[in-house]
Enzyme design. Structure first.
Site, PDB file in Angstrom:
ATOM      1  N   CYS A  87       5.587  -4.477   5.089  1.00 18.20           N
ATOM      2  CA  CYS A  87       4.812  -5.400   5.968  1.00 18.20           C
ATOM      3  C   CYS A  87       3.196  -4.990   5.962  1.00 18.20           C
ATOM      4  CB  CYS A  87       5.442  -4.949   7.267  1.00 18.20           C
ATOM      5  SG  CYS A  87       5.320  -6.645   8.417  1.00 18.20           S
ATOM      6  N   HIS A 187      10.981  -4.661   7.150  1.00 15.74           N
ATOM      7  CA  HIS A 187      11.074  -3.173   7.501  1.00 15.74           C
ATOM      8  C   HIS A 187      12.381  -2.570   7.331  1.00 15.74           C
ATOM      9  CE1 HIS A 187       7.104  -3.198   9.734  1.00 15.74           C
ATOM     10  NE2 HIS A 187       7.436  -4.739  10.011  1.00 15.74           N
ATOM     11  N   GLU A 189      13.103   0.319   7.361  1.00 21.56           N
ATOM     12  CA  GLU A 189      12.929   1.675   8.327  1.00 21.56           C
ATOM     13  C   GLU A 189      13.322   1.374   9.714  1.00 21.56           C
ATOM     14  OE1 GLU A 189      10.299  -0.201   7.386  1.00 21.56           O
ATOM     15  OE2 GLU A 189       8.764  -0.080   8.782  1.00 21.56           O
TER      16      GLU A 189
HETATM   17  N1  GLN Z   1       4.949  -5.349  11.171  1.00 21.54           N
HETATM   18  C1  GLN Z   1       3.878  -5.506  10.633  1.00 21.54           C
HETATM   19  O1  GLN Z   1       3.432  -4.783   9.678  1.00 21.54           O
HETATM   20  C2  GLN Z   1       3.024  -6.521  10.906  1.00 21.54           C
HETATM   21  C3  GLN Z   1       1.823  -6.709   9.867  1.00 21.54           C
HETATM   22  C4  GLN Z   1       0.667  -7.416  10.458  1.00 21.54           C
HETATM   23  N2  GLN Z   1       0.993  -8.790  10.963  1.00 21.54           N
HETATM   24  C5  GLN Z   1      -0.698  -7.309   9.538  1.00 21.54           C
HETATM   25  O2  GLN Z   1      -1.284  -8.431   9.463  1.00 21.54           O
HETATM   26  O3  GLN Z   1      -0.963  -6.519   9.498  1.00 21.54           O
END
Ligand code: GLN
Length: 210
Positions: A87, A187, A189
């Site tokens: 992410c 994710h 995790e």
């Molecule tokens: N769950 C996440 O890691 C979100 C990432 C977040 N929206 C970003 O732009 O950094």
């Protein structure tokens, strides 16, 4: 001596990664250790690095303010290291951001252009059972968590970057680059009691058994 997997712990969901890795190590008796990484000394002992989900702007600013940025840059560009970004970690590893890029100084590794918050804000977060059996044997129903997730909008180097998983609507949400780099916009995790994704990462990228 066994290899060491580091989890970047400047910001974000690093504890959950550690719990999954430790479960995999205990259950499979892998010759591996796990450590959080906040300093150059902690990074130095690692053979692999996971960059967790969180907020890529904060992660980037903290890395610059603490002086970790040049150390991270050197580490992730070393092809002998296994790297996984989830992410915000995917965003932070990428070469280009198509939006909300003002305060992020990415690690310029993954040859993709990424769109942040591609599914909308927090309220549009979702969990979806995904069929990952094309790369994780028998894993047809992985509970996959998307939280303000990015997507890979463009692959800048199709020779090196391969899409790993694409949603039904064609959006690329996981990719590999070479044999040592993995990026997921979701994710693994946060999958409760399900460490299959982490186990696959260990076997394929850290121990290179697959
Ligand atoms: N769950 C996440 O890691 C979100 C990432 C977040 N929206 C970003 O732009 O950094």
């Amino acid at each position: 001596m066994g290899k060491c997997v580091g989890i970047l712990a400047l910001q974000g969901a690093f504890i959950e990664h550690i719990q999954h890795l430790e479960k995999c190590i205990t259950e499979n008796k892998y010759d591996l250790s796990v450590t959080t990484v906040k300093t150059p000394e902690e990074l130095e002992i690692c053979d692999a690095l996971i960059i967790p989900g969180g907020e890529s702007t904060s992660m980037s600013l903290i890395a610059q303010r603490t002086g970790m940025y040049p150390h991270l840059l050197k580490f992730v560009h070393d092809p002998s290291k296994a790297i996984w970004g989830t992410c915000a970690g995917l965003i932070y590893l990428s070469k280009e951001l198509s939006n909300e890029k003002e305060l992020v100084k990415p690690l310029n590794l993954l040859k993709v252009k990424v769109k942040r918050n591609a599914f909308g804000r927090q309220a549009q977060s979702f969990i979806k059972d995904c069929d990952f059996s094309s790369f994780i044997p028998d894993c047809t129903d992985f509970p996959t968590v998307f939280i303000r997730a990015p997507v890979i909008e463009t692959i800048l180097d199709p020779q090196e970057v391969l899409p790993l998983y694409t949603l039904d609507n064609g959006l690329i949400v996981a990719a590999t680059q070479g044999k040592n780099i993995l990026a997921t916009s979701f994710h693994p995790e946060l999958a409760e009691n399900d460490s299959r994704f982490h186990d696959w990462f260990i076997k394929k990228f850290v121990l290179k058994q697959l």
